[in-house]
Design a protein around this motif. Sequence first.
Motif, PDB file in Angstrom:
ATOM      1  N   ILE A 109      18.810  48.820   8.787  1.00  0.00           N
ATOM      2  CA  ILE A 109      17.394  49.774   7.729  1.00  0.00           C
ATOM      3  C   ILE A 109      16.846  47.716   7.442  1.00  0.00           C
ATOM      4  CG2 ILE A 109      16.404  50.413   6.395  1.00  0.00           C
ATOM      5  CD1 ILE A 109      18.768  51.939   6.133  1.00  0.00           C
ATOM      6  N   PRO A 110      16.212  47.478   8.769  1.00  0.00           N
ATOM      7  CA  PRO A 110      15.389  46.432   7.855  1.00  0.00           C
ATOM      8  C   PRO A 110      14.472  45.794   6.172  1.00  0.00           C
ATOM      9  CG  PRO A 110      13.723  47.108   9.466  1.00  0.00           C
ATOM     10  CD  PRO A 110      15.234  48.526   9.287  1.00  0.00           C
ATOM     11  N   ALA A 111      15.014  44.857   5.885  1.00  0.00           N
ATOM     12  CA  ALA A 111      13.808  44.738   4.610  1.00  0.00           C
ATOM     13  C   ALA A 111      15.045  43.308   3.765  1.00  0.00           C
ATOM     14  CB  ALA A 111      15.625  46.186   3.562  1.00  0.00           C
ATOM     15  N   GLU A 112      13.722  42.496   3.303  1.00  0.00           N
ATOM     16  CA  GLU A 112      14.464  41.436   2.999  1.00  0.00           C
ATOM     17  C   GLU A 112      15.193  41.188   2.331  1.00  0.00           C
ATOM     18  OE1 GLU A 112      10.603  40.551   0.972  1.00  0.00           O
ATOM     19  OE2 GLU A 112       9.559  41.288   2.304  1.00  0.00           O
ATOM     20  N   LEU A 113      15.654  40.033   2.170  1.00  0.00           N
ATOM     21  CA  LEU A 113      17.185  39.481   1.087  1.00  0.00           C
ATOM     22  C   LEU A 113      16.736  40.097  -0.049  1.00  0.00           C
ATOM     23  CD1 LEU A 113      17.886  36.149   2.791  1.00  0.00           C
ATOM     24  CD2 LEU A 113      19.087  37.804   2.691  1.00  0.00           C
ATOM     25  N   GLY A 114      18.158  40.670  -1.309  1.00  0.00           N
ATOM     26  CA  GLY A 114      17.595  40.907  -2.118  1.00  0.00           C
ATOM     27  C   GLY A 114      17.139  42.248  -2.618  1.00  0.00           C
ATOM     28  N   THR A 115      16.919  42.753  -1.458  1.00  0.00           N
ATOM     29  CA  THR A 115      16.284  43.937  -1.423  1.00  0.00           C
ATOM     30  C   THR A 115      17.006  44.941  -2.860  1.00  0.00           C
ATOM     31  OG1 THR A 115      14.524  44.037  -0.463  1.00  0.00           O
ATOM     32  CG2 THR A 115      15.503  46.255  -0.109  1.00  0.00           C
ATOM     33  N   PRO A 116      17.081  46.088  -3.460  1.00  0.00           N
ATOM     34  CA  PRO A 116      18.182  46.583  -4.130  1.00  0.00           C
ATOM     35  C   PRO A 116      18.874  47.755  -3.154  1.00  0.00           C
ATOM     36  CG  PRO A 116      16.359  46.536  -5.587  1.00  0.00           C
ATOM     37  CD  PRO A 116      15.947  46.148  -4.324  1.00  0.00           C
ATOM     38  N   VAL A 117      20.219  47.634  -3.029  1.00  0.00           N
ATOM     39  CA  VAL A 117      20.683  48.860  -2.722  1.00  0.00           C
ATOM     40  C   VAL A 117      21.033  49.845  -3.233  1.00  0.00           C
ATOM     41  CG1 VAL A 117      22.604  49.370  -0.460  1.00  0.00           C
ATOM     42  CG2 VAL A 117      21.504  47.737  -0.320  1.00  0.00           C
ATOM     43  N   LEU A 118      21.058  51.302  -3.026  1.00  0.00           N
ATOM     44  CA  LEU A 118      21.150  52.074  -3.813  1.00  0.00           C
ATOM     45  C   LEU A 118      22.008  53.083  -3.682  1.00  0.00           C
ATOM     46  CD1 LEU A 118      17.487  52.727  -4.473  1.00  0.00           C
ATOM     47  CD2 LEU A 118      19.073  50.530  -5.883  1.00  0.00           C
ATOM     48  N   ALA A 119      22.747  53.835  -4.184  1.00  0.00           N
ATOM     49  CA  ALA A 119      23.740  54.462  -4.029  1.00  0.00           C
ATOM     50  C   ALA A 119      23.633  56.281  -4.114  1.00  0.00           C
ATOM     51  CB  ALA A 119      24.976  55.200  -5.105  1.00  0.00           C
ATOM     52  N   VAL A 120      23.400  57.046  -2.731  1.00  0.00           N
ATOM     53  CA  VAL A 120      22.827  57.792  -1.442  1.00  0.00           C
ATOM     54  C   VAL A 120      22.978  58.916  -2.886  1.00  0.00           C
ATOM     55  CG1 VAL A 120      22.012  56.915   0.274  1.00  0.00           C
ATOM     56  CG2 VAL A 120      24.320  57.988   0.268  1.00  0.00           C
ATOM     57  N   ALA A 121      24.210  58.598  -2.824  1.00  0.00           N
ATOM     58  CA  ALA A 121      24.804  60.536  -4.217  1.00  0.00           C
ATOM     59  C   ALA A 121      25.874  59.771  -5.039  1.00  0.00           C
ATOM     60  CB  ALA A 121      25.494  61.840  -3.322  1.00  0.00           C
ATOM     61  N   ASP A 122      26.678  60.115  -6.018  1.00  0.00           N
ATOM     62  CA  ASP A 122      27.567  60.683  -6.865  1.00  0.00           C
ATOM     63  C   ASP A 122      28.630  60.225  -5.782  1.00  0.00           C
ATOM     64  OD1 ASP A 122      25.086  61.081  -8.268  1.00  0.00           O
ATOM     65  OD2 ASP A 122      26.303  63.011  -9.080  1.00  0.00           O
ATOM     66  N   GLY A 123      29.360  59.025  -6.733  1.00  0.00           N
ATOM     67  CA  GLY A 123      30.739  59.371  -6.156  1.00  0.00           C
ATOM     68  C   GLY A 123      31.949  58.113  -6.641  1.00  0.00           C
ATOM     69  N   LYS A 124      32.336  57.345  -5.987  1.00  0.00           N
ATOM     70  CA  LYS A 124      33.332  56.608  -6.200  1.00  0.00           C
ATOM     71  C   LYS A 124      33.950  55.664  -5.109  1.00  0.00           C
ATOM     72  CE  LYS A 124      37.997  55.781  -7.764  1.00  0.00           C
ATOM     73  NZ  LYS A 124      40.115  56.585  -8.462  1.00  0.00           N
ATOM     74  N   VAL A 125      33.994  54.329  -6.280  1.00  0.00           N
ATOM     75  CA  VAL A 125      33.699  52.375  -5.812  1.00  0.00           C
ATOM     76  C   VAL A 125      35.344  53.239  -4.766  1.00  0.00           C
ATOM     77  CG1 VAL A 125      33.297  50.752  -4.928  1.00  0.00           C
ATOM     78  CG2 VAL A 125      31.981  52.020  -6.337  1.00  0.00           C
ATOM     79  N   GLU A 126      35.432  52.796  -2.940  1.00  0.00           N
ATOM     80  CA  GLU A 126      36.699  53.252  -2.541  1.00  0.00           C
ATOM     81  C   GLU A 126      36.613  51.195  -1.870  1.00  0.00           C
ATOM     82  OE1 GLU A 126      39.064  54.859  -2.343  1.00  0.00           O
ATOM     83  OE2 GLU A 126      38.190  56.876  -3.913  1.00  0.00           O
ATOM     84  N   TRP A 127      35.578  50.682  -1.903  1.00  0.00           N
ATOM     85  CA  TRP A 127      35.592  49.333  -1.033  1.00  0.00           C
ATOM     86  C   TRP A 127      34.715  48.588  -1.887  1.00  0.00           C
ATOM     87  CZ3 TRP A 127      39.654  46.968   1.895  1.00  0.00           C
ATOM     88  CH2 TRP A 127      39.559  45.680   2.072  1.00  0.00           C
ATOM     89  N   ALA A 128      34.861  47.466  -2.579  1.00  0.00           N
ATOM     90  CA  ALA A 128      33.474  46.477  -2.798  1.00  0.00           C
ATOM     91  C   ALA A 128      34.044  45.769  -2.741  1.00  0.00           C
ATOM     92  CB  ALA A 128      33.484  46.686  -4.127  1.00  0.00           C
ATOM     93  N   GLY A 129      33.469  44.543  -1.203  1.00  0.00           N
ATOM     94  CA  GLY A 129      33.772  42.824  -1.654  1.00  0.00           C
ATOM     95  C   GLY A 129      34.051  42.834   0.287  1.00  0.00           C
ATOM     96  N   TYR A 130      34.612  41.514   0.662  1.00  0.00           N
ATOM     97  CA  TYR A 130      34.654  41.309   1.887  1.00  0.00           C
ATOM     98  C   TYR A 130      35.736  42.091   3.168  1.00  0.00           C
ATOM     99  CZ  TYR A 130      31.387  37.516   2.128  1.00  0.00           C
ATOM    100  OH  TYR A 130      30.193  36.502   2.059  1.00  0.00           O
ATOM    101  N   GLY A 131      35.868  42.125   3.441  1.00  0.00           N
ATOM    102  CA  GLY A 131      37.065  43.254   4.768  1.00  0.00           C
ATOM    103  C   GLY A 131      37.768  44.040   4.717  1.00  0.00           C
ATOM    104  N   LEU A 132      35.940  45.532   5.048  1.00  0.00           N
ATOM    105  CA  LEU A 132      36.096  46.029   4.843  1.00  0.00           C
ATOM    106  C   LEU A 132      36.731  47.159   6.850  1.00  0.00           C
ATOM    107  CD1 LEU A 132      35.762  49.394   4.504  1.00  0.00           C
ATOM    108  CD2 LEU A 132      33.347  48.707   5.004  1.00  0.00           C
ATOM    109  N   TYR A 133      36.651  46.356   7.483  1.00  0.00           N
ATOM    110  CA  TYR A 133      36.192  46.753   8.932  1.00  0.00           C
ATOM    111  C   TYR A 133      38.128  46.206   9.275  1.00  0.00           C
ATOM    112  CZ  TYR A 133      36.188  46.721  13.747  1.00  0.00           C
ATOM    113  OH  TYR A 133      36.729  47.229  15.101  1.00  0.00           O
ATOM    114  N   ARG A 134      38.689  45.646   9.059  1.00  0.00           N
ATOM    115  CA  ARG A 134      39.892  45.057   8.938  1.00  0.00           C
ATOM    116  C   ARG A 134      41.224  45.921   8.131  1.00  0.00           C
ATOM    117  NH1 ARG A 134      37.941  40.351  10.964  1.00  0.00           N
ATOM    118  NH2 ARG A 134      37.245  39.940  12.606  1.00  0.00           N
ATOM    119  N   GLY A 135      40.173  46.476   6.708  1.00  0.00           N
ATOM    120  CA  GLY A 135      40.908  46.482   5.164  1.00  0.00           C
ATOM    121  C   GLY A 135      41.946  45.464   5.340  1.00  0.00           C
ATOM    122  N   ILE A 136      41.464  44.306   4.698  1.00  0.00           N
ATOM    123  CA  ILE A 136      41.960  42.383   4.671  1.00  0.00           C
ATOM    124  C   ILE A 136      41.110  42.303   3.680  1.00  0.00           C
ATOM    125  CG2 ILE A 136      42.695  41.040   4.915  1.00  0.00           C
ATOM    126  CD1 ILE A 136      42.624  41.069   7.898  1.00  0.00           C
TER     127      ILE A 136
END
Length: 392
Positions: A161-188
């Motif tokens: 989804i194209p958007a300008e730098l700094g555009t707020p990104v919103l949760a699409v539904a309720d839930g729990k954060v399982e990952w936050a930061g770098y390394g999601l693809y490799r799990g590192i």
Amino acid sequence: MASKQAQNPQGFDKPFGSVGIWLTLLLSAWLLTGCQRAPEMMATASPEGKAEPFVTATRSNSRGEAPTPLAEITLPTEQPQNEQVPPTAAPDPLTFVFPEAAPPAVSAWRPPLYPVPWAPTPHDHFYFSRPIAADEINWPDPNYRYGGVFFEDVVHTGIDIPAELGTPVLAVADGKVEWAGYGLYRGIQGDTSDPYGLAVLIRHNFSFQGQQLYTVYGHLQQVDVRHGEQVTLGQQVGQVGQTGKVTGPHLHFEVRVGNGDYFSTLNPELWLVPPTGWGVAAARIMDTPGALYADERVRFISMETGQVWLVQPYSGAEAHSDPYYHENMVISDLPAGMYEVRMEYGTEIFNHFIQIYPGRVTYFTFQGRHGFKDDLPPNPAADFSPPPAPHP
């Protein structure tokens, strides 16, 4: 002598005497006054560049000196004396003067979303709102849809989804954060070379056919949540960025079912709630023998506006079909109405007409030289689950 004095008792030699002299002077002054020039009309330029006439009155004298200005009077622009000025109509009390319209907000380009969850049929699952707010562009980039192949034959497992730098990104539904930061693809954790860049993974509080649902928000500039944090629908989880493997700022968004990893994705365009009055098209594109076919793009043409959309079918094994539609092509955010669908196959061009319904999925198939069909797929198996993730 006596007769001469009687004729001129005052002793003057002129016939009129002193009274005649004064009358002569007064008459001369009156004649000179009547012979003066009319006031001169001159013009100066106003700051706006318009000529503004004014009058300078001068007094003549007989000594040849420069005239002395008496007064400067600003006058409105006058019409020529021989031209009649038409009467001015009275203002119309029912006429309104509106300010000049500002550029329309992006939200004016599409209707508001249906409420979530939106499931008009037992087979549909528009469970998620948009990760970009309605006052920003929040529809997928047509060149980076689900199932495309980019970057050294890597299959695109989400939408961009194209958007300008700094555009707020919103949760699409309720839930729990399982990952936050770098390394999601490799799990590192902390791996700055990870292709997702800064990313957030949310495990949602509901499931689909017994399978857990997750959403991914990638290439962020900033992460605003922590691992283990509970988030709610519409809460800001980060900002649009260009970290990871990107060509420019945008949001990479995924829907994962089951295991929550890279190999468990489904097409987000079948999960994000459509705008009110708009719908979705899904199709299974095959060659004549019945194998999935992705060599040509599918063309959608609005019969009302003539607008054209081009959609590439899925190209890689990591792109998975919905358990009911078994599709390999989806396009969302189509205004309701009649469309011509056009497909090239070999040396032939096939066309078909479909109706997009508000808030619904319109399904069709194409099978090579057999052309198009509108038959709905059979009901899915109850034990559907995404393919298991390979073990390292």
